[in-house]
Design an enzyme around this catalytic site. Structure first.
Site, PDB file in Angstrom:
ATOM      1  N   GLY A  54      -7.420  10.459  -9.595  1.00 19.96           N
ATOM      2  CA  GLY A  54      -6.348  10.013  -8.956  1.00 19.96           C
ATOM      3  C   GLY A  54      -5.476  11.028  -8.145  1.00 19.96           C
ATOM      4  CD  GLU A 109      -1.401  10.533 -13.809  1.00 19.98           C
ATOM      5  OE1 GLU A 109      -2.698  10.863 -13.199  1.00 19.98           O
ATOM      6  OE2 GLU A 109      -1.818   9.887 -14.790  1.00 19.98           O
ATOM      7  CG  ASP A 110      -3.095   8.650 -10.085  1.00 20.12           C
ATOM      8  OD1 ASP A 110      -2.715   8.841 -11.229  1.00 20.12           O
ATOM      9  OD2 ASP A 110      -4.150   7.825  -9.763  1.00 20.12           O
ATOM     10  CG  ASP A 113       1.602   1.094 -15.407  1.00 15.40           C
ATOM     11  OD1 ASP A 113       2.354   0.646 -16.011  1.00 15.40           O
ATOM     12  OD2 ASP A 113       0.642   0.460 -14.660  1.00 15.40           O
ATOM     13  N   GLY A 115       2.563   5.629 -19.006  1.00 15.13           N
ATOM     14  CA  GLY A 115       2.926   6.991 -19.569  1.00 15.13           C
ATOM     15  C   GLY A 115       2.298   7.334 -21.024  1.00 15.13           C
ATOM     16  CB  THR A 117      -2.818   8.500 -19.675  1.00 16.72           C
ATOM     17  OG1 THR A 117      -3.069   7.054 -19.666  1.00 16.72           O
ATOM     18  CG2 THR A 117      -4.174   9.237 -19.670  1.00 16.72           C
ATOM     19  CG  LEU A 118       1.435  12.435 -17.935  1.00 20.05           C
ATOM     20  CD1 LEU A 118       0.115  12.957 -17.372  1.00 20.05           C
ATOM     21  CD2 LEU A 118       2.343  12.057 -16.772  1.00 20.05           C
ATOM     22  CE  LYS A 141       2.794   0.500 -10.963  1.00 22.67           C
ATOM     23  NZ  LYS A 141       1.741  -0.070 -11.360  1.00 22.67           N
ATOM     24  NE  ARG A 175     -10.915   6.856  -7.146  1.00 22.90           N
ATOM     25  CZ  ARG A 175      -9.940   6.614  -7.987  1.00 22.90           C
ATOM     26  NH1 ARG A 175      -8.837   7.249  -8.090  1.00 22.90           N
ATOM     27  NH2 ARG A 175     -10.765   6.218  -9.373  1.00 22.90           N
TER      28      ARG A 175
HETATM   29  P1  IMP Z   1      -0.273   5.069 -17.803  1.00 21.46           P
HETATM   30  O1  IMP Z   1      -1.157   5.543 -19.082  1.00 21.46           O
HETATM   31  O2  IMP Z   1      -0.138   3.251 -18.125  1.00 21.46           O
HETATM   32  O3  IMP Z   1       0.790   5.633 -17.205  1.00 21.46           O
HETATM   33  O4  IMP Z   1      -1.519   4.666 -16.831  1.00 21.46           O
HETATM   34  C1  IMP Z   1      -1.793   5.700 -15.848  1.00 21.46           C
HETATM   35  C2  IMP Z   1      -2.917   5.551 -15.127  1.00 21.46           C
HETATM   36  O5  IMP Z   1      -3.163   4.105 -14.802  1.00 21.46           O
HETATM   37  C3  IMP Z   1      -2.883   6.322 -13.753  1.00 21.46           C
HETATM   38  O6  IMP Z   1      -3.364   7.601 -13.657  1.00 21.46           O
HETATM   39  C4  IMP Z   1      -3.634   5.177 -12.828  1.00 21.46           C
HETATM   40  O7  IMP Z   1      -4.837   5.765 -12.945  1.00 21.46           O
HETATM   41  C5  IMP Z   1      -3.773   4.142 -13.360  1.00 21.46           C
HETATM   42  N1  IMP Z   1      -2.563   2.923 -12.711  1.00 21.46           N
HETATM   43  C6  IMP Z   1      -1.510   2.757 -13.255  1.00 21.46           C
HETATM   44  N2  IMP Z   1      -0.871   1.687 -12.473  1.00 21.46           N
HETATM   45  C7  IMP Z   1      -1.791   1.848 -11.323  1.00 21.46           C
HETATM   46  C8  IMP Z   1      -1.435   1.227 -10.039  1.00 21.46           C
HETATM   47  O8  IMP Z   1      -0.564   0.539  -9.574  1.00 21.46           O
HETATM   48  N3  IMP Z   1      -2.461   1.289  -9.108  1.00 21.46           N
HETATM   49  C9  IMP Z   1      -3.479   2.196  -9.412  1.00 21.46           C
HETATM   50  N4  IMP Z   1      -3.735   2.583 -10.706  1.00 21.46           N
HETATM   51  C10 IMP Z   1      -2.984   2.681 -11.629  1.00 21.46           C
HETATM   52 MG    MG Z   2      -5.353   8.035 -12.675  1.00 20.77          MG
END
Ligand code: IMP
Ligand code: MG
Length: 185
Positions: A54, A109-110, A113, A115, A117-118, A141, A175
């Site tokens: 990302g 990070e891109d 959402d 959070g 993973t992070l 978000k 992308r």
């Molecule tokens: P988290 O662990 O829920 O914060 O998910 C983070 C990862 O989910 C990001 O690094 C993205 O790869 C993917 N992701 C979450 N929301 C979106 C979105 O709106 N568009 C594209 N990828 C997303």
């Molecule tokens: Mg990602």
């Protein structure tokens, strides 16, 4: 703003719903973010660690606005789709060889959402005893009530729509768009 024919050409006619952040707004904000990061860090080793895939558009734009010495490396985290392991483990498919001890590590990070993973990744990296560990995310978000650790550097607070472009994908599409757009879920 990109024209609709321009968008259609880039997406092969798949289209997107609405442009959320255009190229110009992104360039302005990324430049500011670079300045914020430049000001934040004391002397010492700075390692900018990008989370692939990302960050592959955001990170190169960002580091060109950080006016101090730094190193760049990348991490690849195994993807479990929408379901995450409940063990609190995170599996790295590519793990930089570099020793983090004594270094200021900036994880890039891109989008944040949930959070989750992070949070797991941050725990793993903190175990390697960096001098400091901070997070820079292009989009946030703001869904989670409390993130530990939360991002210190945020490009934009984002709507909760599904977003694509500037590195963000939907099933590996979109992308390469130079702007961020929302698509229907
Ligand atoms: P988290 O662990 O829920 O914060 O998910 C983070 C990862 O989910 C990001 O690094 C993205 O790869 C993917 N992701 C979450 N929301 C979106 C979105 O709106 N568009 C594209 N990828 C997303
Ligand atoms: Mg990602």
């Amino acid at each position: 703003m990109p024209s609709s024919t321009d968008v259609s050409r880039r997406t092969g006619g798949r289209g997107v719903d609405a442009v959320v952040f255009d190229e110009r707004a992104i360039a302005e904000r990324v430049s500011e973010l670079g300045a914020e990061i430049t000001d934040y860090y004391p002397d010492g080793d700075l390692l900018v660690l990008g989370l692939l895939k990302g960050c592959f558009v955001f990170l190169p734009d960002l580091v060109r606005h950080i006016e101090r010495p730094l190193h760049v490396d990348f991490l690849v985290v195994a993807s479990y789709g929408h379901r995450m392991e409940s063990s609190g483990e995170v599996r790295l498919l590519y793990d930089p060889e570099v020793d983090l001890r004594g270094k200021h590590v900036l994880l890039v990070e891109d989008i944040i959402d949930s959070g989750s993973t992070l949070a797991r990744l941050a725990r793993l990296l903190k175990g390697r005893k960096p001098e400091s560990l901070e997070i820079c995310t292009f989009l946030h978000k703001r869904l989670a009530e409390a993130l530990d650790p939360d991002a210190r550097f945020v490009g934009f607070d984002a709507p909760t729509d599904f977003l694509v472009g500037y590195g963000l994908d939907h099933a590996e599409n979109f992308r390469h768009l130079p702007f961020v757009a929302s698509i229907k879920g």
